[in-house]
Design a protein around this motif. Sequence first.
Motif, PDB file in Angstrom:
ATOM      1  N   SER A 290      78.171   5.940 -32.140  1.00 29.46           N
ATOM      2  CA  SER A 290      79.147   5.011 -31.111  1.00 29.46           C
ATOM      3  C   SER A 290      79.813   4.262 -31.856  1.00 29.46           C
ATOM      4  O   SER A 290      80.767   3.710 -31.100  1.00 29.46           O
ATOM      5  CB  SER A 290      77.731   4.416 -30.482  1.00 29.46           C
ATOM      6  OG  SER A 290      77.063   5.047 -29.944  1.00 29.46           O
ATOM      7  N   THR A 291      79.642   4.172 -33.046  1.00 27.26           N
ATOM      8  CA  THR A 291      80.883   3.076 -33.844  1.00 27.26           C
ATOM      9  C   THR A 291      81.687   4.001 -34.778  1.00 27.26           C
ATOM     10  O   THR A 291      82.326   3.622 -35.544  1.00 27.26           O
ATOM     11  CB  THR A 291      80.118   2.102 -34.684  1.00 27.26           C
ATOM     12  OG1 THR A 291      79.361   3.038 -35.778  1.00 27.26           O
ATOM     13  CG2 THR A 291      79.190   1.080 -34.166  1.00 27.26           C
ATOM     14  N   SER A 292      82.104   5.162 -34.354  1.00 25.77           N
ATOM     15  CA  SER A 292      82.760   6.471 -34.963  1.00 25.77           C
ATOM     16  C   SER A 292      82.380   6.430 -36.423  1.00 25.77           C
ATOM     17  O   SER A 292      83.497   6.902 -37.143  1.00 25.77           O
ATOM     18  CB  SER A 292      84.074   5.891 -34.732  1.00 25.77           C
ATOM     19  OG  SER A 292      84.374   5.681 -33.313  1.00 25.77           O
ATOM     20  N   VAL A 293      81.137   6.541 -36.787  1.00 24.60           N
ATOM     21  CA  VAL A 293      80.987   6.848 -38.084  1.00 24.60           C
ATOM     22  C   VAL A 293      80.261   7.974 -37.948  1.00 24.60           C
ATOM     23  O   VAL A 293      79.197   8.203 -37.594  1.00 24.60           O
ATOM     24  CB  VAL A 293      79.849   5.516 -38.748  1.00 24.60           C
ATOM     25  CG1 VAL A 293      79.512   5.959 -40.155  1.00 24.60           C
ATOM     26  CG2 VAL A 293      80.638   4.336 -38.654  1.00 24.60           C
ATOM     27  N   ALA A 294      80.701   8.806 -38.879  1.00 22.68           N
ATOM     28  CA  ALA A 294      80.322  10.463 -38.953  1.00 22.68           C
ATOM     29  C   ALA A 294      78.814  10.535 -39.616  1.00 22.68           C
ATOM     30  O   ALA A 294      78.566   9.594 -40.813  1.00 22.68           O
ATOM     31  CB  ALA A 294      81.096  11.423 -39.632  1.00 22.68           C
ATOM     32  N   LEU A 295      78.010  11.278 -39.362  1.00 21.07           N
ATOM     33  CA  LEU A 295      76.708  11.537 -40.154  1.00 21.07           C
ATOM     34  C   LEU A 295      76.840  12.581 -41.111  1.00 21.07           C
ATOM     35  O   LEU A 295      77.623  13.645 -40.732  1.00 21.07           O
ATOM     36  CB  LEU A 295      75.722  12.065 -39.005  1.00 21.07           C
ATOM     37  CG  LEU A 295      75.228  11.132 -37.897  1.00 21.07           C
ATOM     38  CD1 LEU A 295      74.231  11.632 -37.004  1.00 21.07           C
ATOM     39  CD2 LEU A 295      74.632   9.790 -38.367  1.00 21.07           C
ATOM     40  N   THR A 296      76.221  12.427 -42.329  1.00 17.46           N
ATOM     41  CA  THR A 296      76.354  13.500 -43.207  1.00 17.46           C
ATOM     42  C   THR A 296      75.283  14.368 -42.892  1.00 17.46           C
ATOM     43  O   THR A 296      74.357  14.398 -42.269  1.00 17.46           O
ATOM     44  CB  THR A 296      75.922  12.727 -44.465  1.00 17.46           C
ATOM     45  OG1 THR A 296      74.604  12.075 -44.719  1.00 17.46           O
ATOM     46  CG2 THR A 296      76.890  11.644 -45.044  1.00 17.46           C
ATOM     47  N   SER A 297      75.438  15.539 -43.737  1.00 19.26           N
ATOM     48  CA  SER A 297      74.503  16.800 -43.710  1.00 19.26           C
ATOM     49  C   SER A 297      73.122  16.272 -43.858  1.00 19.26           C
ATOM     50  O   SER A 297      71.936  16.695 -43.114  1.00 19.26           O
ATOM     51  CB  SER A 297      74.914  17.852 -44.372  1.00 19.26           C
ATOM     52  OG  SER A 297      76.217  18.235 -44.115  1.00 19.26           O
ATOM     53  N   LYS A 298      73.153  15.658 -44.917  1.00 16.22           N
ATOM     54  CA  LYS A 298      71.422  15.095 -45.212  1.00 16.22           C
ATOM     55  C   LYS A 298      70.852  14.038 -44.240  1.00 16.22           C
ATOM     56  O   LYS A 298      69.649  14.169 -43.961  1.00 16.22           O
ATOM     57  CB  LYS A 298      71.652  14.241 -46.656  1.00 16.22           C
ATOM     58  CG  LYS A 298      71.655  15.178 -47.904  1.00 16.22           C
ATOM     59  CD  LYS A 298      71.773  14.400 -49.073  1.00 16.22           C
ATOM     60  CE  LYS A 298      72.008  15.391 -50.359  1.00 16.22           C
ATOM     61  NZ  LYS A 298      71.775  14.689 -51.698  1.00 16.22           N
ATOM     62  N   GLU A 299      71.644  13.260 -43.517  1.00 13.00           N
ATOM     63  CA  GLU A 299      71.235  12.354 -42.625  1.00 13.00           C
ATOM     64  C   GLU A 299      71.042  13.209 -41.345  1.00 13.00           C
ATOM     65  O   GLU A 299      69.949  12.844 -40.669  1.00 13.00           O
ATOM     66  CB  GLU A 299      72.246  11.312 -42.198  1.00 13.00           C
ATOM     67  CG  GLU A 299      72.587  10.155 -43.178  1.00 13.00           C
ATOM     68  CD  GLU A 299      73.749   9.528 -42.928  1.00 13.00           C
ATOM     69  OE1 GLU A 299      73.685   8.223 -43.133  1.00 13.00           O
ATOM     70  OE2 GLU A 299      74.413   9.905 -42.193  1.00 13.00           O
TER      71      GLU A 299
END
Length: 378
Positions: free
Chosen positions: A233-242
């Motif tokens: 929602s805050t435009s922070v992309a998730l990593t593959s590990k997350e």
Amino acid sequence: MKTTIKMAAPLRSYLLLSKPLGSQLLETRLYNLRSTWGQRVSNNSIVVINKRCKSKKSKKVPEDVIQAPFKVNQILYNKVVKVLTTSVDKLETRMPKTYQAYKTFRTGVSTFISDTKQYYRITSDLWNGESMSRFTRRELELYRQFSSDLPVMAMVLIIAFAPGGAFIFPVAYMFPRYLLSPHFWTKEQKEEFQRLEMVKRVSYYHPIIKMMHHKAKGSNDEGQIKKALNKLSTSVALTSKEIESLKPAFIGGTFSVDSMGLQYRWLLSRSLGMSFRRNKLVKDALIIRYVDVALRREGMENLTDDDLNRACAWRGLNPVGMDRDAKLSYLDKWTKVTADVHEPSISLLLHLPILLSYCQPSNRKIIGSRKTPTAPRI
């Protein structure tokens, strides 16, 4: 007088006897002359015939060579070919739209027939128990795409072969997005239709995130899910590990396929361009998973630009405005997550377009410019 008569009688008899002999000799000589002349004539004719036969034998063409036609036929043939060639060139310059439609139709027919044969072979192998891991990326993509194209084209062809059904072809070319398969689309139409499809799919991302917030309440995975959704929602992309750390919530938990309600599954299927039916949804997702296996095996760097754009679009990313390296990076992250996804955890793949591509700039442009659709009350 008697003496004269006596002498005339032998002479007359001699003459009478000698006349046939003379005529016989004359006839014999004539016969010899005729036979000699005839032999010469016949010999000359034989010589001529032999010469002709020899000339014909000398011009005998081998069985693996086609004999050239007469000079007149060659000239006529060259003239016809020249006229046809110049006519096509004139059609291309004078009526470019008509020529483009003709060229697209001609190429589309040949490609459609070729894909139909391949689809039949692939389907037969799959029905005979062949593993999807043994197929190439191109074969699995064709199987997935053609499964949706075949009903549309079958309907058009059935109408076309019915009495008076020829009207369907002009109608189909008026609405190619709905009545024709991609084989008969121009390059501009393919780009435009892909853009429209992506706009429709990405517009469902925001409603799904809202429903994920709602479903996570009170669950064992509420903390992890809400943390990941707040980052999106805050435009922070998730990593593959997350994303991989969220896997337990999608295996028999809150977000498993069996736990999805009808409304939630409808939104998810719309965002993926897949079937609403549960079994078909799982099957389509598994095909994507094995396409990912083939993609890593064959190498993503070998993809053409068209194949790369289609691969990103199938996985929820709008490829418009992105460079090649960014697209390859997205596919690399995607395939790292799906490498350990199987049927029990297939729900993670169904949610992966939202978890991985929601913050992509190309998708954010669409989300910000589109009115959020609402799910129907099912």
